[in-house]
Write an enzyme that holds these catalytic residues in place. Structure first.
Site, short mmCIF file in Angstrom:
data_model
loop_
_atom_site.label_atom_id
_atom_site.label_comp_id
_atom_site.label_asym_id
_atom_site.label_seq_id
_atom_site.Cartn_x
_atom_site.Cartn_y
_atom_site.Cartn_z
N ASP A 1 0.84 -1.20 0.00
CA ASP A 1 0.00 0.00 0.00
C ASP A 1 0.88 1.25 0.00
OD1 ASP A 1 -2.29 1.53 0.10
OD2 ASP A 1 -2.46 1.42 2.29
N GLU B 1 2.72 4.94 -4.05
CA GLU B 1 2.82 5.90 -5.19
C GLU B 1 4.20 6.56 -5.22
OE1 GLU B 1 0.29 5.81 -2.93
OE2 GLU B 1 -0.89 4.55 -4.29
N ASP C 1 -8.73 3.73 -2.40
CA ASP C 1 -9.77 4.25 -1.50
C ASP C 1 -10.98 4.78 -2.23
OD1 ASP C 1 -7.93 3.51 0.35
OD2 ASP C 1 -7.31 5.55 0.85
#
Ligand code: GLC
Length: 810
Positions: free
Chosen positions: A414, A417, A492
């Site tokens: 997770d 990025e 999300d």
């Protein structure tokens, strides 16, 4: 705001298209040309695949990229023709036309159809600022490519876009971000970047991959409806053209180049449950107990960040999870696996060995002046692994032993990025340095690949730690080719009807961009779900390649039972259906692994000649046999469904429809519009609480016979491990044909050396108005029955490896 709503102009005043070129070299499938100081190479890598590279500083062409899995291609038979004005390279399936003054490149497929032709005026080239130097244009001249839009050409793909299937007339940004919670369809770039455009022109497909992991932008016939534009910030210009002509051809070649989806462990296709976070061992046990007591199938429970000690990756919180090994083995006995989250940020803490080791070995990203780069994430101030460095990836991978050694089954990457908290939900500044393997890069040059590289490290680590098992790795961020390292979950989303709707184009777009193994959080992550939304979401979610319920901290409970009845029963019914469909789903995964065909696929993939399918983004196919059209609004029980050509049967009522047709489906809760294609066998397992509960015995082949013929494939293997690579699998083709009231079902010979452990294979033939006149198996009387109420004929067959022919006369 500016990012979302303002489209930069395609053509800036500093742009210079390449001018006249001369051939400097050629071999077999490749031409090397020089235009000014730029070296341009045009190569045929396969009969239907070309690569073009332009190197503005005159350097030797090189194509190393995180996107590319296959660098070495065998020799392609190419014939070259040359005149003063043009050189052509022709393969058996396509041609590249290179005109020399000015240099323009275009392509054609075997039928002569022109595709991906350079725009005559703008072609390809670079934008150089007049004062360009290392300070004003640190990444070097900016590559730009302009292609003509062919008459009738329509654009698709582009990765995880949420705003509909078709991309014609759109501006596309490729720059991975962690968007604010509650993102909408107007947000363009999200967590992953897949700069691959999938084009359809009057039924024929082709593709274009623009390979640059920095920030890139496309304009797909927005500013000028006759032109598309592809541009990066700096570096060389590299793109690939896939000539098709079918959608399957394009994805087959695209995934050969960028990598295939690995075979999943079977358990990872089961239903999964998550919450941010299950706070301690007792809560996890409670969730597990509920699934079993309430008879809702479930294979996996996820642990979000609270299992860690102060969010330090690769540690356990001793208060919340004092005995993780015991917990895991207890859960395993009940048929659950555990997946844990791992974030890239490593807490800066002198007493934390993961940090001190990474620091001492110099494995973290740096500032421009050579200090360790720090920013805040969940644990506070963190350092960030430089995943461009092979040594870092190896070290990172090995660290997963802290989780695997106590029994963790899979890893959820997770925040990769990477997402940073200063400023909130920002990402790394472009001038952060990745020292790499002696080839330092600015973050701006590799940004979109960071997530893929983290997932790559995790997969390689898992393979090393447990060589006999198929790794299960989830990633939120990544770049083209991420599918070979991990599956993608889409981050999300929110507990809104709009987000349920957006999931459909999003997963179809991913499927058309090589990322077939994907899924959204069922029920929505941000905000509070409600009973109807969760039930409808389960009706959609059960058909996702990845099926997991997840929600944010502080939101209402969202487990299947959280809202009582009727939601719980709908959820149970849908997860039981998924569990039963696993043999079908698994066969689709194997097809995807072999050919790149999406699992959850847009209708246009199967019906490219039917342009009505090009905008059908609120329904989808699962494989080619099932069409799903979920309800995505509250209070609605009816919806429009488009059924393409062929004959379709409504799964719940058995009603028959002849496509192409627009129908109004009635879909009360628990009966999402689901249609089965005639004559296409859907293999189904018996009811099970989890994938490990038993073997697929009996295995049912569900069929709706009707005049005509079709076929499908049943694939089975051990469900884990790699023996299938040595032939330990079982594949058989099931064909079904009906003519003059006589139905013939034929199971081909079983190929491969895997022997399914079962006693019974059965045919479930639906849509019989009366008992059949006769049923024969291999020419002899058969063990069969007829159920009048449902109009179903059941034929019981033993498991054998030889051909089985079943004849049923109506
Ligand atoms: C990110 C993830 C989310 C997770 C949360 C806490 O927001 O996208 O799924 O629950 O971080 O780890």
């Amino acid at each position: 705001m500016a990012e979302i709503f303002e489209n930069p102009p395609q053509i800036d005043s500093n742009y210079e298209p390449l001018g006249a070129a001369e051939l400097v070299d050629h071999d077999g499938g490749s031409l090397r040309l020089k235009a000014g100081s730029t070296i341009v190479e045009v190569s045929a890598l396969a009969p239907d695949l070309f690569r073009v590279g332009a190197f503005p500083d005159g350097s030797t062409p090189g194509y190393d990229s995180e996107a590319i899995a296959k660098q070495e291609w065998g020799t392609v038979e190419v014939s070259m023709e040359r005149s003063d004005k043009e050189i052509t390279l022709s393969t058996s399936a396509a041609t590249a036309h290179v005109s020399l003054d000015p240099l323009r490149v275009s392509f054609a497929d075997a039928s002569g159809r022109s595709l991906a032709a350079d725009d005559e005026e703008f072609g390809m080239g670079f934008s150089r600022r007049p004062d360009a130097d290392v300070f004003t244009q640190p990444l070097g001249p900016s590559p730009r490519l302009y292609k003509r839009r062919e008459e009738g050409e329509r654009y698709f793909g582009c990765g995880e876009r949420t705003s509909g299937l078709e991309k014609t007339g759109s501006h596309q940004i490729f720059w991975n971000v962690d968007p604010p919670l509650g993102h909408t369809a107007s947000f363009n770039n999200l967590y992953t970047s897949i700069p691959f455009v999938f084009s359809m022109t009057k039924g024929r497909a082709h593709g274009l991959l623009f390979d640059d992991p920095g920030r890139i932008e496309f304009d797909l016939a927005l500013e000028d409806e006759d032109r598309s534009y592809y541009g990066a910030e700096g570096g060389n210009l590299v793109y690939y053209v896939f000539c098709g002509p079918t959608p399957g051809d394009v994805l087959d070649r695209y995934t050969e180049l960028t990598g295939r989806t690995p075979m999943p462990p079977l358990w990872s296709l089961g239903n999964q449950q998550c919450r941010y976070s299950y706070m301690d061992e007792d809560e996890v046990r409670e969730v597990a107990r509920n699934f079993r007591e309430r008879d809702i199938p479930c294979d996996v429970i996820h642990l979000d960040i609270h299992y860690m000690d102060g969010y330090r990756v690769f540690t356990w919180n001793e208060e919340r999870f004092p005995e993780p090994e015991k917990l895991m083995s207890e859960l395993r006995e009940q048929g659950f696996r555990v997946v844990t989250i791992v974030d890239p940020g490593v807490k800066v803490d002198e007493n934390y060995p993961v940090y001190t080791e990474g620091h001492e070995r110099d494995l973290f990203c740096k500032t421009g002046v050579g200090e360790e780069y720090h920013n805040a994430v969940w644990p506070g101030i963190c350092a960030f692994p430089d995943f461009t460095n092979a040594e870092t990836r190896e070290w990172w991978g090995a660290n997963h032993s802290a989780l695997l050694d106590v029994g963790v089954a899979g890893i959820w990457c997770d925040m990769n990025e990477p997402s940073l908290f200063i400023p909130r939900q920002s990402t790394m500044p472009g001038d952060v340095v990745h020292p790499g393997d002696d080839d330092p890069k600015f973050h701006a040059q590799i940004h979109n690949a960071y997530g893929s590289l983290m997932a790559r490290a995790a997969r390689a680590g898992l393979l090393k730690l447990r060589p006999g098992e198929r790794p299960f790795v989830i990633t939120r961020a990544g770049y083209a080719g991420l599918q070979r390292h991990a599956m993608q979950w889409t981050g999300d989303n929110s507990s809104w009807w709009e987000h349920l709707w957006m999931s459909m184009p999003q997963l179809q777009n991913l499927g058309l961009s090589g990322v077939a193994w994907a899924g959204v959080d069922i029920g929505g992550f941000g905000g509070d779900a409600n009973a109807e939304l969760l039930a409808r979401w389960a009706e959609f979610g059960a058909f996702q390649p990845f099926c997991r319920n997840h929600t944010a901290i502080g939101t209402r409970r969202q487990e299947p039972w959280a809202f009582g009845e009727p939601c719980e029963s709908v959820y149970r019914k849908m997860m039981k259906l998924r569990q039963r469909l696993l043999p079908y789903l698994y066969s689709l995964f194997e097809e995807c692994h072999r050919t790149g065909a999406p699992i959850l696929r847009p209708l246009l993939f199967e019906y490219p000649e039917d342009e009505t399918t090009y905008t059908a983004d609120d329904e989808f196919l699962l494989g080619d046999a099932l069409l799903v059209a979920p309800i995505t609004r509250s209070g609605i029980e009816h919806r429009h469904v488009y059924l393409p050509r062929g004959c379709w049967f409504h799964y719940w009522t058995g009603e028959r429809f002849d496509g192409p047709a627009h129908v109004l489906a009635h879909a009360p809760l628990g009966q999402p519009p689901l249609y089965v294609k005639a004559n296409t066998a859907v293999p189904m397992a018996p009811d099970m609480a989890h994938t490990g509960e038993g073997t697929w015995d009996p295995l049912t082949l569900l069929l709706y016979p009707t005049a005509g013929a079709d076929e499908s494939v049943l694939y089975e293997d051990a469900g884990d491990g790699f023996d299938y690579e040595d032939g330990e699998y079982a594949r058989r083709t099931v064909s079904c044909e009906e003519a003059a009231g006589s139905v013939t079902v034929r199971l081909s010979e079983r190929l491969g050396s895997f022997v399914p452990q079962r006693q019974e294979l059965r045919l479930e033939l639906r849509g019989f108005g009366s008992a059949p006149e006769s049923v024969e198996v291999n020419g002899e009387g058969a063990d069969s029955s007829y159920d009048e109420e449902t109009g179903t004929v059941i034929v019981s067959l033993g498991e054998t490896e030889s051909v089985i022919t079943v004849e049923i006369v109506r």
